[in-house]
Scaffold this active site. Sequence first.
Site, short mmCIF file in Angstrom:
data_model
loop_
_atom_site.label_atom_id
_atom_site.label_comp_id
_atom_site.label_asym_id
_atom_site.label_seq_id
_atom_site.Cartn_x
_atom_site.Cartn_y
_atom_site.Cartn_z
N SER A 7 79.76 -18.13 38.59
CA SER A 7 80.39 -16.81 38.61
C SER A 7 79.31 -15.73 38.60
CB SER A 7 81.30 -16.63 37.39
OG SER A 7 81.87 -15.34 37.37
N CYS A 8 79.67 -14.58 39.14
CA CYS A 8 78.81 -13.39 39.04
C CYS A 8 79.45 -12.35 38.14
CB CYS A 8 78.58 -12.79 40.44
SG CYS A 8 77.55 -13.81 41.51
N GLY A 10 80.34 -10.56 34.93
CA GLY A 10 79.69 -10.42 33.64
C GLY A 10 80.50 -10.91 32.46
N ASP A 70 88.95 -20.93 37.71
CA ASP A 70 89.84 -20.03 38.44
C ASP A 70 91.04 -19.75 37.56
OD1 ASP A 70 90.39 -18.60 40.98
OD2 ASP A 70 92.19 -19.84 40.98
N THR A 71 91.46 -18.50 37.56
CA THR A 71 92.57 -18.07 36.71
C THR A 71 93.59 -17.29 37.52
OG1 THR A 71 91.18 -17.94 34.74
CG2 THR A 71 93.21 -16.66 34.71
N GLY A 155 90.36 -7.31 34.84
CA GLY A 155 91.58 -7.81 35.48
C GLY A 155 92.84 -7.20 34.88
#
Length: 206
Positions: A7-8, A10, A70-71, A155
Amino acid sequence: MKIVIASCHGYKIRETKTFLKQLGSFDIFSLTDFPNYSAPKEIGCLPEENALAKGLHAAKELNSWVIADDTMLMVPALNGLPGKLSATFAGEDACDKDHRKKLLQEMQSLESIVDRSAYFECCIVLASPEGKFFKARGICEGYISNQEKGSSGFGYDSLFLKYDYKQTFAELSEDVKNQVSHRAKALQKLAPYLQNLLEKQLVSRN
């Protein structure tokens, strides 16, 4: 033991890194350390499909054990939306705030907590360069607030309240959220596999 967080983002990196440090001595990297790496496009309908594709691809390309996740946010009253569109609900180029605004608009006519029920589903995959993998699933149930609250997280966090909590994920401290979130639950299920890898590495060194 070297491990790469695929992942990128943060916040995701911080949450996963905190968890790994509690388990043992990992040399932790993320995709921000590999600027030339190109991740595969997410095309799966389920978190498991996307997490597995990301994990296996990154593990092979980077020649390292990888943690990928993944969510998706599911709202039963909206037939499961945003679901697989969680990251693009308001459009490919839209920002998180746009996605939240669209979700609130879609739920304008839903008033009760029952009607506004929702859940996050997260799948995390631990993958090796040879194609071996372990996977775990975490679910966090709650409901969608009728307005944004809080400034932390990312999100849909400022809209989501876990049952029995009076604050949205964006209002909770990172320490609290990292104990009760969908990602935390999935990571906790992976803990035995991660600890086993560490033990095997220690044995091989001795």
